[in-house]
Motif scaffolding. Structure first.
Motif, mmCIF file in Angstrom:
data_model
loop_
_atom_site.group_PDB
_atom_site.id
_atom_site.type_symbol
_atom_site.label_atom_id
_atom_site.label_comp_id
_atom_site.label_asym_id
_atom_site.label_seq_id
_atom_site.Cartn_x
_atom_site.Cartn_y
_atom_site.Cartn_z
ATOM 1 N N LEU A 88 0.858 -1.670 0.155
ATOM 2 C CA LEU A 88 0.491 0.128 -0.310
ATOM 3 C C LEU A 88 1.014 1.569 -0.190
ATOM 4 C CD1 LEU A 88 -2.400 -1.003 2.621
ATOM 5 C CD2 LEU A 88 -2.937 -1.155 0.448
ATOM 6 N N ALA A 89 1.963 1.601 0.075
ATOM 7 C CA ALA A 89 3.095 2.313 0.805
ATOM 8 C C ALA A 89 3.191 2.711 -0.536
ATOM 9 C CB ALA A 89 3.969 2.507 1.730
ATOM 10 N N GLU A 90 3.567 1.333 -1.332
ATOM 11 C CA GLU A 90 4.159 1.743 -2.480
ATOM 12 C C GLU A 90 3.265 1.919 -3.847
ATOM 13 O OE1 GLU A 90 5.876 -1.577 -4.342
ATOM 14 O OE2 GLU A 90 7.160 -2.020 -2.314
ATOM 15 N N GLU A 91 2.333 1.585 -2.977
ATOM 16 C CA GLU A 91 0.864 2.271 -4.088
ATOM 17 C C GLU A 91 0.495 3.722 -3.914
ATOM 18 O OE1 GLU A 91 -3.970 0.852 -5.209
ATOM 19 O OE2 GLU A 91 -2.746 -0.693 -4.314
ATOM 20 N N ALA A 92 0.786 4.096 -3.365
ATOM 21 C CA ALA A 92 0.037 5.292 -2.600
ATOM 22 C C ALA A 92 2.137 6.148 -2.990
ATOM 23 C CB ALA A 92 0.043 5.333 -1.140
ATOM 24 N N TYR A 93 2.612 5.932 -3.141
ATOM 25 C CA TYR A 93 4.204 6.809 -3.214
ATOM 26 C C TYR A 93 4.072 7.226 -1.978
ATOM 27 C CZ TYR A 93 2.514 5.900 -8.578
ATOM 28 O OH TYR A 93 2.349 5.743 -9.563
ATOM 29 N N GLN A 94 4.166 6.965 -1.046
ATOM 30 C CA GLN A 94 4.585 7.100 0.340
ATOM 31 C C GLN A 94 4.826 5.553 1.703
ATOM 32 O OE1 GLN A 94 1.319 8.701 3.115
ATOM 33 N NE2 GLN A 94 0.693 9.713 1.544
ATOM 34 N N PRO A 95 6.784 5.544 0.665
ATOM 35 C CA PRO A 95 7.486 4.487 1.438
ATOM 36 C C PRO A 95 7.916 4.787 2.636
ATOM 37 C CG PRO A 95 8.927 6.142 -0.157
ATOM 38 C CD PRO A 95 7.243 6.797 -0.286
ATOM 39 N N ARG A 96 7.619 6.094 2.994
ATOM 40 C CA ARG A 96 7.735 6.227 4.601
ATOM 41 C C ARG A 96 6.842 5.401 6.005
ATOM 42 N NH1 ARG A 96 11.558 11.682 4.589
ATOM 43 N NH2 ARG A 96 12.680 11.610 3.449
ATOM 44 N N GLN A 97 5.694 5.385 5.385
ATOM 45 C CA GLN A 97 4.335 4.910 6.223
ATOM 46 C C GLN A 97 4.947 3.201 6.430
ATOM 47 O OE1 GLN A 97 1.894 6.176 7.233
ATOM 48 N NE2 GLN A 97 2.363 7.447 6.397
ATOM 49 N N PHE A 138 1.382 -3.422 16.288
ATOM 50 C CA PHE A 138 0.366 -4.834 15.758
ATOM 51 C C PHE A 138 -0.550 -2.957 15.640
ATOM 52 C CE2 PHE A 138 -3.776 -6.258 15.008
ATOM 53 C CZ PHE A 138 -3.216 -7.337 14.144
ATOM 54 N N GLU A 139 -0.287 -3.091 16.084
ATOM 55 C CA GLU A 139 -1.847 -1.403 16.249
ATOM 56 C C GLU A 139 -2.036 0.401 15.194
ATOM 57 O OE1 GLU A 139 -0.710 -2.847 19.463
ATOM 58 O OE2 GLU A 139 -2.183 -3.511 20.115
ATOM 59 N N GLU A 140 -0.296 0.057 15.558
ATOM 60 C CA GLU A 140 0.073 1.290 14.349
ATOM 61 C C GLU A 140 0.409 0.755 13.157
ATOM 62 O OE1 GLU A 140 1.740 5.152 12.839
ATOM 63 O OE2 GLU A 140 0.134 4.550 14.781
ATOM 64 N N ALA A 141 0.289 -0.856 12.423
ATOM 65 C CA ALA A 141 0.286 -0.849 11.615
ATOM 66 C C ALA A 141 -1.220 -0.922 10.665
ATOM 67 C CB ALA A 141 1.027 -2.497 11.602
ATOM 68 N N GLU A 142 -2.070 -1.717 11.207
ATOM 69 C CA GLU A 142 -3.157 -1.811 11.226
ATOM 70 C C GLU A 142 -4.015 0.006 11.309
ATOM 71 O OE1 GLU A 142 -6.124 -4.138 11.108
ATOM 72 O OE2 GLU A 142 -3.932 -5.220 10.716
ATOM 73 N N ARG A 143 -3.581 0.906 11.847
ATOM 74 C CA ARG A 143 -3.531 2.119 11.495
ATOM 75 C C ARG A 143 -2.987 2.939 10.392
ATOM 76 N NH1 ARG A 143 -2.205 7.164 10.998
ATOM 77 N NH2 ARG A 143 0.248 6.906 12.131
ATOM 78 N N ARG A 144 -2.305 2.491 9.354
ATOM 79 C CA ARG A 144 -0.845 2.791 8.648
ATOM 80 C C ARG A 144 -2.204 2.301 7.480
ATOM 81 N NH1 ARG A 144 5.044 4.374 9.958
ATOM 82 N NH2 ARG A 144 4.957 5.233 11.381
ATOM 83 N N ILE A 145 -2.003 0.661 7.470
ATOM 84 C CA ILE A 145 -3.265 -0.045 6.441
ATOM 85 C C ILE A 145 -3.878 0.898 6.077
ATOM 86 C CG2 ILE A 145 -4.046 -2.296 5.563
ATOM 87 C CD1 ILE A 145 -1.581 -3.137 7.793
ATOM 88 N N HIS A 146 -4.719 1.013 7.390
ATOM 89 C CA HIS A 146 -6.543 1.402 7.242
ATOM 90 C C HIS A 146 -6.278 2.771 6.722
ATOM 91 C CE1 HIS A 146 -8.872 -1.817 8.586
ATOM 92 N NE2 HIS A 146 -7.986 -1.395 9.876
ATOM 93 N N ALA A 147 -5.431 4.058 6.957
ATOM 94 C CA ALA A 147 -5.198 4.963 5.985
ATOM 95 C C ALA A 147 -5.222 5.008 5.148
ATOM 96 C CB ALA A 147 -4.055 5.987 7.177
ATOM 97 N N LEU A 148 -3.928 4.329 4.930
ATOM 98 C CA LEU A 148 -3.599 4.378 3.026
ATOM 99 C C LEU A 148 -4.623 3.610 2.240
ATOM 100 C CD1 LEU A 148 0.210 2.942 4.192
ATOM 101 C CD2 LEU A 148 -0.440 5.223 3.046
ATOM 102 N N GLU A 149 -5.578 2.988 2.620
ATOM 103 C CA GLU A 149 -7.143 1.994 1.854
ATOM 104 C C GLU A 149 -7.456 3.364 1.683
ATOM 105 O OE1 GLU A 149 -6.734 -2.501 3.736
ATOM 106 O OE2 GLU A 149 -7.943 -0.868 5.017
ATOM 107 N N ALA A 150 -7.724 4.446 2.795
ATOM 108 C CA ALA A 150 -8.735 5.570 2.407
ATOM 109 C C ALA A 150 -8.050 5.905 1.695
ATOM 110 C CB ALA A 150 -9.194 5.488 4.303
ATOM 111 N N GLU A 151 -7.161 6.789 1.349
ATOM 112 C CA GLU A 151 -6.184 7.432 0.778
ATOM 113 C C GLU A 151 -6.205 7.260 -0.665
ATOM 114 O OE1 GLU A 151 -2.467 9.590 0.140
ATOM 115 O OE2 GLU A 151 -3.008 9.890 2.482
ATOM 116 N N ILE A 152 -6.184 5.609 -0.556
ATOM 117 C CA ILE A 152 -5.919 5.089 -2.130
ATOM 118 C C ILE A 152 -7.375 5.206 -2.438
ATOM 119 C CG2 ILE A 152 -5.704 3.168 -3.413
ATOM 120 C CD1 ILE A 152 -3.579 2.646 -1.610
ATOM 121 N N ALA A 153 -8.634 4.751 -2.028
ATOM 122 C CA ALA A 153 -10.201 4.779 -2.324
ATOM 123 C C ALA A 153 -10.521 6.153 -2.559
ATOM 124 C CB ALA A 153 -11.002 3.821 -1.394
#
Length: 70
Positions: free
Chosen positions: A34-43, A50-65
């Motif tokens: 997702l970080a690559e797809e959103a052009y945000q490799p620093r994410q 575990f919790e921070e990864a879930e938070r970032r995954i959801h944020a990137l999914e929302a941004e991509i959508a």
């Protein structure tokens, strides 16, 4: 008589056990993609919880959508 709790959290190890735990391999792979797809490799970082990864995954999914909706 002690009653056993039958909730999904109790059934699968509970939330307390995951608190502070390192992200899973599946999360790492998903987050990296997702970080690559959103052009945000620093994410993506290897040492996320575990919790921070879930938070970032959801944020990137929302941004991509949102970007795909245009």
């Amino acid at each position: 008589m002690r009653q056993t709790i039958r909730t999904p959290a109790a059934k699968y190890g509970g939330v307390r056990e995951r608190t502070g735990a390192q992200m899973s391999r599946a999360q790492a792979l998903r987050l990296e993609g997702l970080a690559e797809e959103a052009y945000q490799p620093r994410q993506y970082a290897r040492d996320l919880s575990f919790e921070e990864a879930e938070r970032r995954i959801h944020a990137l999914e929302a941004e991509i959508a949102l970007a795909d909706s245009f």
